[in-house]
Design a protein around this motif. Structure first.
Motif, PDB file in Angstrom:
ATOM      1  N   GLU A  53       5.686  -2.823  -5.085  1.00 59.24           N
ATOM      2  CA  GLU A  53       4.546  -2.621  -5.963  1.00 59.24           C
ATOM      3  C   GLU A  53       4.504  -1.234  -6.834  1.00 59.24           C
ATOM      4  N   ARG A  61       3.968  -8.323  -6.126  1.00 63.30           N
ATOM      5  CA  ARG A  61       4.109  -8.607  -7.759  1.00 63.30           C
ATOM      6  C   ARG A  61       4.047 -10.278  -7.869  1.00 63.30           C
ATOM      7  N   GLU A 100       0.376 -10.387 -14.091  1.00 60.89           N
ATOM      8  CA  GLU A 100       0.041  -9.090 -13.229  1.00 60.89           C
ATOM      9  C   GLU A 100      -0.774  -8.235 -14.363  1.00 60.89           C
ATOM     10  N   ARG A 139      -1.734  -4.057 -14.210  1.00 65.93           N
ATOM     11  CA  ARG A 139      -1.569  -3.094 -13.474  1.00 65.93           C
ATOM     12  C   ARG A 139      -2.408  -2.056 -13.522  1.00 65.93           C
ATOM     13  N   ASP A 140      -2.121  -0.669 -13.031  1.00 62.42           N
ATOM     14  CA  ASP A 140      -3.201   0.481 -12.865  1.00 62.42           C
ATOM     15  C   ASP A 140      -3.337   0.967 -14.293  1.00 62.42           C
ATOM     16  N   GLU A 192      -1.242   3.869 -16.386  1.00 60.12           N
ATOM     17  CA  GLU A 192       0.124   3.538 -16.937  1.00 60.12           C
ATOM     18  C   GLU A 192      -0.095   3.801 -18.519  1.00 60.12           C
ATOM     19  N   ALA A 200       0.953  -6.853 -17.783  1.00 59.57           N
ATOM     20  CA  ALA A 200       2.474  -6.346 -17.583  1.00 59.57           C
ATOM     21  C   ALA A 200       3.456  -7.123 -18.254  1.00 59.57           C
TER      22      ALA A 200
END
Ligand code: MRU
Length: 343
Positions: free
Chosen positions: A42, A89, A285, A287-288, A291, A311
């Motif tokens: 992850e 993921r 996906e 993501r945070d 990033e 992503a």
């Protein structure tokens, strides 16, 4: 070759090269706890579709060593482990392909002690098959490149992202090994910078000439001429040849088509999801947001700004010139050519 191993089974535990620390530090971490392995996937200690599959397989093997008990207890505990890894993921289909193989071993081996041994053997087989597939893809893909060749690549589809050698970078490596004069343009690959941090590092280690560009420079570079091919990896390919890969791949594919540059996707058949008939069905996906708002740990955007951080993106099949697999080079129509390579 490379002189590093992204994923390594020690016989007792799993050793991962922490890719978050590259290129400044080469730090290896040893994992004996399957939950820690899931978190490493992850958090992108290890990344790249094939490497994620290999890592998850060893994670399941680690769990089996610890859970030797009554048959029923063992099976339900292992079911929970498979589910945990499946949540790590969502886009890389190699993960689910590897977990399916591990699930079949669990189902076919009722005795927990024997199952633990068989799961370790299966994880080793997945790793060995991926390395062999990368070498075969390299041989097929190298023939597509002219001599000399300037190849543009995106993200990192190298030894770091696989059991070794790489998919897109495997093609480049094989061309260099065959004596072709290959130089690489590496997209930095915002936001996680796999191109700048990992591809540039990996190619430098191999002595393959590499020039780093930011993602937004690719179009102008193609317009000036001299880019012979774009070669990328994939996280999931549908049966019709739509390709999910690192965010930014779709933009490169459009640019490549506009400038008459071929786009080659190098991926093992374990990346082809024959269940899906459209790229729209591929889970992407997100993501945070940090990033995107941060770079190298430093904030580069105002606090509170809204962020969208997919992503991966999907490149439609009609923009893909060919898909290089371990069985050979698939050409359109992919529904037929990929099906013909299916085991
Ligand atoms: O988010 P990542 O770094 O796991 O994304 C990796 C990619 O997009 C690669 O191109 C793909 O997994 C192929 S790796 C051989």
């Amino acid at each position: 070759m490379s002189g590093f191993q992204a994923v390594e089974w020690t016989g007792e535990a799993l050793r991962l090269l922490d890719q978050r620390r590259l290129p400044t530090e080469e730090v290896y971490r040893v994992y004996a706890d399957p939950e820690a392995v899931a978190r490493a996937i992850e958090q992108m200690v290890v990344r790249g579709a094939p490497a994620i599959g290999v890592t998850a397989a060893y994670g399941v093997a680690l769990a089996a060593r610890r859970r030797v008990g009554a048959d029923e207890e063992f099976r339900s505990a292992m079911g929970a482990v498979l589910e945990r890894f499946a949540r790590t993921r969502p886009t890389a289909v190699n993960l689910f392909w590897a977990l399916d193989r591990m699930r079949r071993v669990i189902e076919g081996t009722p005795d927990p002690v024997r199952a633990a041994e068989a799961l370790e053997a299966e994880a080793r087989a997945i790793e060995a098959e991926d390395l062999a597939a990368c070498r075969a893809m390299g041989r097929f893909g190298a023939e597509l490149l002219p001599d000399p060749a300037t190849v543009l690549t995106h993200c990192n589809a190298g030894a770091l992202a696989t059991a070794g050698y790489g998919t897109a970078l495997g093609v480049i490596r094989a061309a260099a090994e065959a004596g072709k004069r290959v130089q690489v343009l590496a997209d930095e690959t915002r936001p996680f910078l796999q191109g700048a941090r990992l591809t540039a590092w990996e190619l430098q280690k191999d002595g393959i000439p590499v020039t780093l560009i930011t993602d937004s420079m690719a179009g102008y570079r193609m317009r000036l001429g001299g880019v012979d091919a774009v070669v990328v990896g994939a996280d999931r390919i549908t049966r019709i040849g739509d390709v999910a890969n690192k965010i930014g791949t779709y933009a490169l594919a459009v640019l490549a088509r506009e400038h008459g540059v071929p786009l080659y996707v190098a991926a093992p058949l374990s990346t082809v999801d024959f269940e899906l008939s459209s790229g729209d069905e591929i889970p992407i996906e997100e993501r945070d947001p940090t990033e995107v708002t941060h770079c190298g740990g430093a904030r580069v955007a105002p606090e509170g700004v809204g962020v969208w951080n997919p992503a991966f993106d999907v490149t439609p099949a009609h923009l893909v010139t060919a898909i290089v697999t371990e069985r050979g080079v698939a050409r359109p129509p992919y529904t037929e050519s990929l099906e013909a390579f299916r085991r």
